[in-house]
Design a protein around this motif. Structure first.
Motif, PDB file in Angstrom:
ATOM      1  N   THR A 216       2.556  -6.923   8.769  1.00  0.00           N
ATOM      2  CA  THR A 216       1.057  -7.527   8.296  1.00  0.00           C
ATOM      3  C   THR A 216       0.718  -8.353   9.319  1.00  0.00           C
ATOM      4  O   THR A 216       1.315  -9.294   9.848  1.00  0.00           O
ATOM      5  N   PRO A 217      -0.676  -8.257   9.860  1.00  0.00           N
ATOM      6  CA  PRO A 217      -1.178  -9.375  10.701  1.00  0.00           C
ATOM      7  C   PRO A 217      -1.674 -10.313   9.926  1.00  0.00           C
ATOM      8  O   PRO A 217      -1.372 -10.478   8.861  1.00  0.00           O
ATOM      9  N   ALA A 218      -2.381 -11.348  10.659  1.00  0.00           N
ATOM     10  CA  ALA A 218      -2.863 -12.575  10.338  1.00  0.00           C
ATOM     11  C   ALA A 218      -4.323 -12.238   9.400  1.00  0.00           C
ATOM     12  O   ALA A 218      -5.267 -12.430  10.191  1.00  0.00           O
ATOM     13  N   LEU A 219      -4.190 -11.981   8.281  1.00  0.00           N
ATOM     14  CA  LEU A 219      -5.312 -11.436   7.484  1.00  0.00           C
ATOM     15  C   LEU A 219      -6.358 -12.706   7.446  1.00  0.00           C
ATOM     16  O   LEU A 219      -7.631 -12.371   7.540  1.00  0.00           O
ATOM     17  N   ASP A 220      -5.785 -13.758   7.548  1.00  0.00           N
ATOM     18  CA  ASP A 220      -6.780 -15.074   7.378  1.00  0.00           C
ATOM     19  C   ASP A 220      -7.382 -15.231   8.710  1.00  0.00           C
ATOM     20  O   ASP A 220      -8.496 -15.877   8.684  1.00  0.00           O
ATOM     21  N   GLU A 221      -7.055 -14.466   9.871  1.00  0.00           N
ATOM     22  CA  GLU A 221      -7.831 -14.770  11.125  1.00  0.00           C
ATOM     23  C   GLU A 221      -8.807 -13.373  11.088  1.00  0.00           C
ATOM     24  O   GLU A 221      -9.482 -13.398  12.451  1.00  0.00           O
TER      25      GLU A 221
END
Length: 500
Positions: free
Chosen positions: A146-151
């Motif tokens: 999972t990538p940095a969803l908040d970014e």
């Protein structure tokens, strides 16, 4: 008195400006909780972003960012010209079984006779899948894949979505080309050619619902039940599941510091029909396949008239040099089936990936995809096309590459400080995860389960083996976790391991 815009009145959103969490995240958490608790009901209209911003005393951009994340994750739907509504089918609805209120009829309630193919598939993937499903509500340390969803630039994605919606025609509501919309395939071909050295035309590209569907399509077309397939040992459990689902007989081939051991594969199954590899960043060990091994693998495929599936799942993130060219770029006999996914680069809910098929397989793959589920959703394809054509995709990759390198460095520093001598980690040349090796006396499955009980996600390395595990360790994803979450996660693991 001015008329108030229609929509639910969100009285339970209390923002605290003293918290570290940004305001848009607090709004996201509040609305999501209201949806899950059914205080906001499926199909209910939400207030406009302008109205809610006024009610909360924040900028409209703050609310737009929160709503964009809710839309990207499937909690709300946006209707052009009509505002935002609570989604009628929530992500959690697909992760929880509903127990019937009444017992099923006896004839249906009998224990079903599952196929041997499914039972074999379940045998080798059940632990990893169960851990994944249980971990859906845990923290982001150390979430895999999972990538940095908040970014992620949700506001930008939302604007592109609105633009696409305004241009939508009646044709967009009908069946679409199985291979995917041509502008997206053209963008993917151009990107792969420049960034990965992949030699292909748009006509060779098939847009699919992620890497696992790509693997399933290739195996469905080329593998008969009982056919031997080389599988990296240890290897990616999702690929194992997709291949076993087609009746393949998996042949575990050991991975060492140079990647898949081709000589060992030749000894175990010289006439295997296919090999599955992750040469750029092996899943899970993280090693890169050497040039000598790549050439040896291609030579074997040529001699055996076999196929290679190259899963290039996170190759964009290489920190010590320019990303290595794909195995496909060395293939001169059309034996490599190249697959990639946008889920790990952008966000998992997107469910878009691609196959680059050798010319001889293009038509067959398209037929197989048509028989599975016809085609991928058009709206997401069009938004992604705009995202790529305007340069946002490559800018996002560059930004995430820098961020993930920082997060990897922090994870290595913290594990060495807190767990030196117990959990052995070392910097990797790229990727979104690291392996922390444990002493062989420690059961990594028990450690992973104890971590889960403390809200920490991690995967036991042993779950990635088909045969007896050779190493004990934890697979630690760092891309999705903030600096503080990484620090807290390592400290939590330290507490668990010290307690024995």
């Amino acid at each position: 008195m001015p008329k108030r815009a229609a929509g639910a009145i969100l009285t339970g959103l209390n923002l605290d400006r003293t918290l570290a969490a940004p305001l848009h995240r607090q709004i996201y958490d509040g609305v999501r909780s209201a949806i899950l608790d059914r205080r906001l009901t499926p199909g209910e209209r939400l207030p406009s972003t302008r109205t809610l911003a006024g009610d909360l005393g924040v900028s409209r951009r703050t609310v737009v960012d929160a709503f964009s994340q809710l839309y990207a994750e499937g909690y709300i739907d946006e209707r052009v010209g009509a505002g935002a509504y609570v989604a009628r089918a929530l992500p959690e609805d697909f992760l929880n079984l509903v127990v019937p209120a009444k017992p099923l009829p006896e004839a249906i309630a009998d224990t079903p006779q599952f196929s041997q193919r499914f039972l074999e598939q379940k045998k080798h993937t059940s632990q990893a899948i169960a851990q994944f499903l249980r971990g859906q509500k845990l923290g982001r340390a150390f979430l895999l894949g999972t990538p940095a969803l908040d970014e992620f630039p949700n506001a930008l994605w939302g604007r592109l979505g609105a633009r696409v919606g305004r241009r939508t025609t009646r044709h967009a509501s009908s069946y679409q080309p199985t291979a995917g919309c041509l502008p997206l395939r053209e963008s993917v071909a151009a990107y792969l050619g420049s960034a990965r050295g992949v030699r292909c035309s748009p006509e060779q590209i098939l847009i699919v619902a992620g890497s696992q569907q790509a693997i399933a399509i290739a195996a469905h077309v080329l593998i008969d039940p009982g056919d031997a397939v080389w599988m990296e040992e240890p290897g990616y459990f999702g690929a194992k599941g997709a291949l076993l689902g087609t009746g393949a007989r998996l042949i575990p081939v050991p991975v060492d510091s140079e990647g898949l051991n081709v000589a060992a594969g030749r000894e175990r199954a010289p006439d295997a029909r296919m090999a599955f590899v992750t040469p750029s960043h092996q899943m899970p060990l993280g090693v890169t396949m050497s040039l000598a091994r790549r050439l040896a693998l291609l030579e074997w495929a040529r001699e055996a008239h076999s196929w290679i599936i190259e899963d290039d799942y996170d190759s964009e993130y290489r920190y010590v040099s320019r990303p290595l060219a794909a195995l496909q770029s060395l293939d001169t006999h059309g034996r490599v089936i190249y697959t990639g996914t946008f889920s790990k680069v952008l966000f998992p809910a997107l469910r878009l990936g691609y196959i680059v098929a050798p010319p001889a397989l293009v038509d067959a793959f398209a037929v197989a995809r048509r028989l599975m589920d016809s085609h991928s959703p058009l709206r997401e394809q069009l938004i992604l096309t705009e995202f790529m054509q305007e340069g946002h995709f490559e800018r996002h990759i560059r930004r995430m590459r820098s961020l993930y390198q920082e997060r990897q460095q922090l994870l290595v520093e913290e594990t060495r400080r807190e767990l030196g001598g117990t959990l052995d980690t070392a910097p990797a040349d790229g990727g979104m995860h690291l392996v922390g090796y444990l002493p062989t006396s420690i059961d990594d499955g028990k450690v992973a389960l104890a971590a889960e009980k403390q809200g920490i996600r991690t995967q036991a390395l042993s779950h990635n083996y088909l045969e007896t595990p050779q190493r004990s360790g934890l697979v630690l994803g760092y891309a999705a976790a903030s600096s503080q979450e990484i620090i807290d996660g390592v400290r939590g693991l330290a507490t668990i391991l010290r307690a024995g």
